[in-house]
Scaffold this active site. Structure first.
Site, PDB file in Angstrom:
ATOM      1  N   LYS A 113       0.844  -1.207   0.000  1.00 44.86           N
ATOM      2  CA  LYS A 113       0.000   0.000   0.000  1.00 44.86           C
ATOM      3  C   LYS A 113       0.880   1.257   0.000  1.00 44.86           C
ATOM      4  CE  LYS A 113      -0.396  -0.098   5.059  1.00 44.86           C
ATOM      5  NZ  LYS A 113      -1.261  -0.535   6.184  1.00 44.86           N
ATOM      6  N   TYR A 169      15.309  30.200   8.301  1.00 42.25           N
ATOM      7  CA  TYR A 169      14.227  31.031   8.847  1.00 42.25           C
ATOM      8  C   TYR A 169      14.267  31.088  10.371  1.00 42.25           C
ATOM      9  CZ  TYR A 169      12.171  30.635   4.172  1.00 42.25           C
ATOM     10  OH  TYR A 169      11.944  30.682   2.829  1.00 42.25           O
TER      11      TYR A 169
HETATM   12  C1  PLP Z   1      -0.573  -1.584   6.826  1.00 41.42           C
HETATM   13  C2  PLP Z   1      -1.186  -2.865   7.190  1.00 41.42           C
HETATM   14  C3  PLP Z   1      -0.403  -4.011   7.380  1.00 41.42           C
HETATM   15  C4  PLP Z   1       1.114  -3.967   7.396  1.00 41.42           C
HETATM   16  O1  PLP Z   1       1.501  -3.366   8.600  1.00 41.42           O
HETATM   17  P1  PLP Z   1       3.067  -3.239   9.001  1.00 41.42           P
HETATM   18  O2  PLP Z   1       3.031  -2.745  10.392  1.00 41.42           O
HETATM   19  O3  PLP Z   1       3.644  -2.254   8.056  1.00 41.42           O
HETATM   20  O4  PLP Z   1       3.639  -4.585   8.856  1.00 41.42           O
HETATM   21  C5  PLP Z   1      -1.044  -5.210   7.582  1.00 41.42           C
HETATM   22  N1  PLP Z   1      -2.397  -5.274   7.623  1.00 41.42           N
HETATM   23  C6  PLP Z   1      -3.177  -4.176   7.498  1.00 41.42           C
HETATM   24  C7  PLP Z   1      -4.642  -4.306   7.585  1.00 41.42           C
HETATM   25  C8  PLP Z   1      -2.608  -2.940   7.291  1.00 41.42           C
HETATM   26  O5  PLP Z   1      -3.381  -1.858   7.174  1.00 41.42           O
END
Ligand code: PLP
Length: 396
Positions: free
Chosen positions: A35, A268
């Site tokens: 993702k 800044y």
């Molecule tokens: C993002 C996500 C994962 C992976 O999580 P990590 O902590 O990056 O391993 C697994 N399952 C779901 C439902 C997620 O949203």
């Protein structure tokens, strides 16, 4: 390409991380979570490298990313997508052979309608909220939804192939909620199976649980951050302790190097003032590129680390939109054009995304994910188009 910085993504490290994770969960299949553009590493090259490492599933939150995997010809692995709102292109997902998560009764209604419209069976994973308080059917909702789900399964509109959930405290393996969520999950699985569901996969483990809670591995583990070589439990171990290697190295060329007197304000609001006559280096990356402004520095507390040659220095003063400044010290021998590294593998004591997370008061996930698409990704280690072995770099 003239952009004076790049994220070098080592796809062979990514594949090797997947192999390590499989060794941590030898009885389960592995879904590489890709993702958010593979946590900023690039969706397609990362997905191919994960498959080269032995992942048999890919997971995305957004449906568009799942469809992009299929559109790119990634047809072998199962793909699961889990986050959508009413009106999502579920029919296209079903036609593309993408498994869909169902987190509510109304989502199930939409999935059934889409499956009937395209005349195909939708592969459904019922998401159970076992205690995270985010997406998913509560145990009460699950009991309500199951009879109808099994009826439409009998008609062939859906196949209930998965029950799954997500942990709230996976990064604290001894936390009482881990066991409590596991018990609720086990009950949900029993309920579905005793009602007649023939599940292919029951899945609960993210990266942290894959590495630290083998009792929740079930049939499939879903690591994300660990695939990219970062520790999901920095308080318990560094990547190397789990057989992981950080995949992304963020490097830049110094845009300017110049000498200034003591007492010179830097950036800044002059949050940093040079303590002595010194040399400043301008790094052409800023918050517009995803460098956190919270990692700005003061004389007492230098900001995010920057490796310059053999030395690790820190951001001096405010991180700006396009640039940040490093105090190279009075003896500096660096010149404009010299390479500096913001984060990488951490080998030889170099800075890591975890160090930047600490400097900015966040987690490594956010550091890599927020790196702007304006920063070119350069792929090494495997061919980004195929995932096959390759020794040469190729730009996306
Ligand atoms: C993002 C996500 C994962 C992976 O999580 P990590 O902590 O990056 O391993 C697994 N399952 C779901 C439902 C997620 O949203």
């Amino acid at each position: 390409m003239s952009f004076p910085a790049r994220a070098v993504v080592d796809l062979s490290a990514l594949a090797s991380n997947v192999r390590s994770l499989r060794a941590h969960a030898p009885t389960a299949q592995l879904m590489a979570v890709v993702k958010a553009d593979a946590y900023g590493h690039g969706l397609l090259p990362s997905a191919r490298a994960a498959l080269a490492g032995g992942a048999t599933w890919l997971g995305t939150a957004q449906m568009d990313e799942a469809l992009a995997l299929r559109a790119a010809g990634i047809t072998e692995p199962r793909v699961l997508t889990w986050l959508y709102a009413p009106g999502a292109p579920i029919a296209r997902a079903i036609e593309a052979d993408v498994d869909v998560a169902v987190s509510s009764a109304s989502a199930l209604t939409e999935v059934v309608a889409a499956a009937r419209a395209v005349g195909r069976t939708a592969r459904v994973h019922l998401k159970v909220d076992t205690g995270l308080g985010r997406n998913g059917l509560t145990p009460v909702d699950l009991a309500d939804v199951l009879p109808g789900a099994l009826r439409v399964q009998a008609e062939g509109a859906v196949a209930l192939v998965g029950i799954w959930s997500h942990l709230a405290f996976a990064d604290e393996p001894d936390h009482a909620t881990v066991r409590a969520q596991h018990e609720v999950f086990a009950d949900a699985v029993r309920l579905a199976e005793s009602a007649g569901a023939r599940l292919e996969v029951r899945h609960l483990a993210n990266s942290a649980a894959t590495l630290t809670s083998p009792q929740v591995h079930y049939d499939l583990v879903r690591p994300g951050i660990a695939v990219y070589g970062l520790s999901p439990v920095p308080q318990l171990g560094e990547p190397a302790d789990f057989g992981l290697v950080p995949v992304m190295t963020l490097e830049a060329e110094l845009a300017t190097v110049k000498r200034v007197p003591a007492g010179h304000g830097v950036s800044y609001a002059h949050q940093y003032v040079t303590p002595v006559d010194t040399v400043l280096g301008v790094v052409p990356l800023g918050y517009g590129d995803g460098i956190p402004r919270h990692a700005s520095g003061t004389p007492d507390r230098l900001g995010g680390p920057v490796r310059v040659g053999e030395r690790t220095l820190g951001v001096a003063g405010r991180v700006c939109m396009d640039q940040l400044v490093v105090d190279l010290g009075p003896e500096a021998g660096e010149q404009a054009g010299d390479r500096v590294e913001l984060y990488g593998t951490g080998a030889d004591g170099g800075p890591t995304a975890q160090d930047w997370a600490r400097a900015a008061g966040t987690i490594s996930y956010e550091i890599v994910t927020r790196l702007s698409r304006s920063v070119p990704r350069e792929y090494v280690g495997l061919d980004p188009q195929t995932g096959a072995p390759a020794g040469t770099a190729a730009a996306r």
